[in-house]
Design a protein around this motif. Structure first.
Motif, PDB file in Angstrom:
ATOM      1  N   ILE A  34       0.167   7.116 -11.417  1.00 51.05           N
ATOM      2  CA  ILE A  34       1.366   7.468 -10.666  1.00 51.05           C
ATOM      3  C   ILE A  34       0.978   7.933  -9.274  1.00 51.05           C
ATOM      4  O   ILE A  34      -0.037   8.613  -9.091  1.00 51.05           O
ATOM      5  CB  ILE A  34       2.175   8.538 -11.446  1.00 51.05           C
ATOM      6  N   ILE A  35       1.754   7.512  -8.294  1.00 52.79           N
ATOM      7  CA  ILE A  35       1.584   7.960  -6.912  1.00 52.79           C
ATOM      8  C   ILE A  35       2.953   8.407  -6.415  1.00 52.79           C
ATOM      9  O   ILE A  35       3.939   7.677  -6.557  1.00 52.79           O
ATOM     10  CB  ILE A  35       1.049   6.848  -5.992  1.00 52.79           C
ATOM     11  N   LEU A  36       3.023   9.599  -5.847  1.00 55.19           N
ATOM     12  CA  LEU A  36       4.242  10.122  -5.254  1.00 55.19           C
ATOM     13  C   LEU A  36       3.959  10.379  -3.786  1.00 55.19           C
ATOM     14  O   LEU A  36       2.954  11.016  -3.450  1.00 55.19           O
ATOM     15  CB  LEU A  36       4.667  11.423  -5.953  1.00 55.19           C
ATOM     16  N   SER A  37       4.819   9.885  -2.903  1.00 56.24           N
ATOM     17  CA  SER A  37       4.611  10.067  -1.477  1.00 56.24           C
ATOM     18  C   SER A  37       5.912  10.462  -0.794  1.00 56.24           C
ATOM     19  O   SER A  37       6.988   9.978  -1.161  1.00 56.24           O
ATOM     20  CB  SER A  37       4.091   8.772  -0.845  1.00 56.24           C
ATOM     21  N   ASP A  38       5.786  11.328   0.217  1.00 52.68           N
ATOM     22  CA  ASP A  38       6.936  11.681   1.042  1.00 52.68           C
ATOM     23  C   ASP A  38       6.875  10.958   2.386  1.00 52.68           C
ATOM     24  O   ASP A  38       7.626  11.242   3.297  1.00 52.68           O
ATOM     25  CB  ASP A  38       7.041  13.192   1.242  1.00 52.68           C
ATOM     26  N   GLY A  39       5.964  10.008   2.510  1.00 51.70           N
ATOM     27  CA  GLY A  39       5.792   9.268   3.751  1.00 51.70           C
ATOM     28  C   GLY A  39       4.715   9.860   4.645  1.00 51.70           C
ATOM     29  O   GLY A  39       4.238   9.200   5.559  1.00 51.70           O
ATOM     30  N   GLN A  40       4.348  11.110   4.399  1.00 46.65           N
ATOM     31  CA  GLN A  40       3.293  11.753   5.168  1.00 46.65           C
ATOM     32  C   GLN A  40       2.101  12.100   4.281  1.00 46.65           C
ATOM     33  O   GLN A  40       0.962  11.993   4.703  1.00 46.65           O
ATOM     34  CB  GLN A  40       3.811  13.019   5.852  1.00 46.65           C
ATOM     35  N   CYS A  41       2.385  12.548   3.086  1.00 42.77           N
ATOM     36  CA  CYS A  41       1.354  12.916   2.118  1.00 42.77           C
ATOM     37  C   CYS A  41       1.575  12.121   0.845  1.00 42.77           C
ATOM     38  O   CYS A  41       2.679  11.644   0.588  1.00 42.77           O
ATOM     39  CB  CYS A  41       1.423  14.407   1.791  1.00 42.77           C
ATOM     40  N   ALA A  42       0.528  11.993   0.063  1.00 41.65           N
ATOM     41  CA  ALA A  42       0.645  11.308  -1.223  1.00 41.65           C
ATOM     42  C   ALA A  42      -0.111  12.107  -2.275  1.00 41.65           C
ATOM     43  O   ALA A  42      -1.136  12.724  -1.994  1.00 41.65           O
ATOM     44  CB  ALA A  42       0.080   9.898  -1.133  1.00 41.65           C
ATOM     45  N   TRP A  43       0.426  12.094  -3.484  1.00 38.67           N
ATOM     46  CA  TRP A  43      -0.177  12.766  -4.616  1.00 38.67           C
ATOM     47  C   TRP A  43      -0.365  11.728  -5.716  1.00 38.67           C
ATOM     48  O   TRP A  43       0.526  10.913  -5.959  1.00 38.67           O
ATOM     49  CB  TRP A  43       0.726  13.894  -5.105  1.00 38.67           C
ATOM     50  N   THR A  44      -1.527  11.750  -6.354  1.00 34.45           N
ATOM     51  CA  THR A  44      -1.823  10.750  -7.382  1.00 34.45           C
ATOM     52  C   THR A  44      -2.176  11.432  -8.699  1.00 34.45           C
ATOM     53  O   THR A  44      -2.588  12.590  -8.722  1.00 34.45           O
ATOM     54  CB  THR A  44      -3.006   9.850  -6.971  1.00 34.45           C
TER      55      THR A  44
END
Length: 89
Positions: A34-44
């Motif tokens: 899973i990858i979650l991004s707000d357009g500036q940062c990403a969390w995997t």
């Protein structure tokens, strides 16, 4: 490998837009990334088959039903729009 990418607006911050990518091999029940991004940062992260089984057992839900709910919440997109809420913390 299959992947989906969905735009989500968490109930914790409805004005924000996040992008949620989920990737898996056979099906979600064998684990997924899973990858979650707000357009500036990403969390995997990754979720293993054992973790899925453990979580289903913890909430006393049939494992197959739990995997189906994961599919609806994480990869169904428009099909499940408005049925699942996300909270970012």
């Amino acid at each position: 490998m299959e992947k989906t990418l969905n735009r989500i607006h968490p109930v914790s911050d409805p004005e924000a837009t996040y992008f949620l990518q989920v990737s898996w091999e056979k099906d979600l029940g064998t684990g997924f990334g899973i990858i979650l991004s707000d357009g500036q940062c990403a969390w995997t992260g990754t979720v293993s088959e054992a973790e899925i089984s453990r979580e289903a057992a913890d909430i006393e839900m049939d494992r197959g039903k739990y995997v189906e709910e994961l599919r609806k919440a994480l990869i169904a997109g428009e099909e499940s729009a408005g049925k699942y809420n996300f909270v970012i913390s």
